[in-house]
Scaffold this active site. Sequence first.
Site, PDB file in Angstrom:
ATOM      1  N   ASP A 124       0.875  -1.152   0.000  1.00 12.97           N
ATOM      2  CA  ASP A 124       0.000   0.000   0.000  1.00 12.97           C
ATOM      3  C   ASP A 124       0.928   1.221   0.000  1.00 12.97           C
ATOM      4  OD1 ASP A 124      -2.474   1.485   0.566  1.00 12.97           O
ATOM      5  OD2 ASP A 124      -1.539   1.833   2.516  1.00 12.97           O
ATOM      6  N   ASP A 132       0.024   5.076   0.793  1.00 11.24           N
ATOM      7  CA  ASP A 132      -0.199   6.041   1.868  1.00 11.24           C
ATOM      8  C   ASP A 132      -0.253   5.310   3.215  1.00 11.24           C
ATOM      9  OD1 ASP A 132      -1.107   8.116   3.515  1.00 11.24           O
ATOM     10  OD2 ASP A 132      -3.185   7.864   2.878  1.00 11.24           O
TER      11      ASP A 132
HETATM   12  P1  B16 Z   1      -6.942   9.868  -3.976  1.00 16.88           P
HETATM   13  P2  B16 Z   1      -3.665   4.107  -0.089  1.00 16.88           P
HETATM   14  C1  B16 Z   1      -5.603   5.943  -0.146  1.00 16.88           C
HETATM   15  O1  B16 Z   1      -4.266   5.585  -0.396  1.00 16.88           O
HETATM   16  C2  B16 Z   1      -5.700   6.802   1.097  1.00 16.88           C
HETATM   17  O2  B16 Z   1      -5.326   6.062   2.250  1.00 16.88           O
HETATM   18  C3  B16 Z   1      -7.117   7.301   1.258  1.00 16.88           C
HETATM   19  O3  B16 Z   1      -7.209   8.143   2.390  1.00 16.88           O
HETATM   20  C4  B16 Z   1      -7.536   8.061  -0.016  1.00 16.88           C
HETATM   21  O4  B16 Z   1      -8.877   8.505   0.103  1.00 16.88           O
HETATM   22  C5  B16 Z   1      -7.387   7.121  -1.209  1.00 16.88           C
HETATM   23  O5  B16 Z   1      -6.033   6.679  -1.287  1.00 16.88           O
HETATM   24  C6  B16 Z   1      -7.752   7.816  -2.521  1.00 16.88           C
HETATM   25  O6  B16 Z   1      -6.808   8.804  -2.786  1.00 16.88           O
HETATM   26  O7  B16 Z   1      -7.921  10.895  -3.566  1.00 16.88           O
HETATM   27  O8  B16 Z   1      -5.518  10.399  -4.099  1.00 16.88           O
HETATM   28  O9  B16 Z   1      -7.356   9.112  -5.218  1.00 16.88           O
HETATM   29  O10 B16 Z   1      -3.572   4.004   1.405  1.00 16.88           O
HETATM   30  O11 B16 Z   1      -4.600   3.082  -0.719  1.00 16.88           O
HETATM   31  O12 B16 Z   1      -2.311   4.171  -0.758  1.00 16.88           O
HETATM   32 MG    MG Z   2      -2.835   3.142   3.302  1.00 17.31          MG
END
Ligand code: B16
Ligand code: MG
Length: 213
Positions: A11, A13
């Site tokens: 993953d 974030d």
């Molecule tokens: P975006 P991951 C996720 O990243 C985040 O944890 C989540 O908070 C966010 O809403 C989602 O990506 C979508 O992100 O708005 O940039 O498309 O943890 O799956 O890497």
């Molecule tokens: Mg994450």
Amino acid sequence: MESNIRGIIFDLDGVICFTDIFHYQAWKKMADNEGIEFNEKINERLRGVSRAESLEIILEKVSREYTPEEKASLMVQKNNMYRELLATMTTADLSDEVKNTLDTLREKGLKLAIGSSSKNAKFILQQIGLGDYFDAVSDGTNIQRSKPDPQVFLMAAEMLGFAPEECLVVEDAEAGIDAADAGHFHKAGIGPARNYGKTEFPLNSFADLLQIF
Ligand code: B16
Ligand code: MG
């Protein structure tokens, strides 16, 4: 050494880097502009969840209905603010611990992929100097269903050419561990996912991955 594992799907974030604070700041600004209550407790529920589903969670506090057009506009506002914050990221936002661990895992012959819900994943990887690093990147741009659906990880495994049972997913979110579990992957949890019941390998730190391999 987990001998049947040939690939690791990370993953982004909360695992490779920490953009969660930027998500929080951008959603908070949007919510303040709209007069919607938003705090860190609600923010925790957004971990690993898609942008559209994140907005639905934030709007649970609101009594009136937002139209699809209004929702789309709020998501654009949030994403523009979020990308301004992402633009400030540099290679200094990738820790030596994460980079050295990734290099060591690769030296051990493992294939490395990203499995992120984010549509901004490739931009983030570029910012932190990992633009061309991974063997595969599956993210919010190539999926229809976000975590806890396993699609993002299934596509990463397919790109690597491995079966889910041959891959370890590394996640910080319960939604991500649920997704990996639903797809029959091995599961390592860090941060908030460390103590989650379905987590097979709890990690105190990213470098703890080296104790598995
Ligand atoms: P975006 P991951 C996720 O990243 C985040 O944890 C989540 O908070 C966010 O809403 C989602 O990506 C979508 O992100 O708005 O940039 O498309 O943890 O799956 O890497
Ligand atoms: Mg994450």
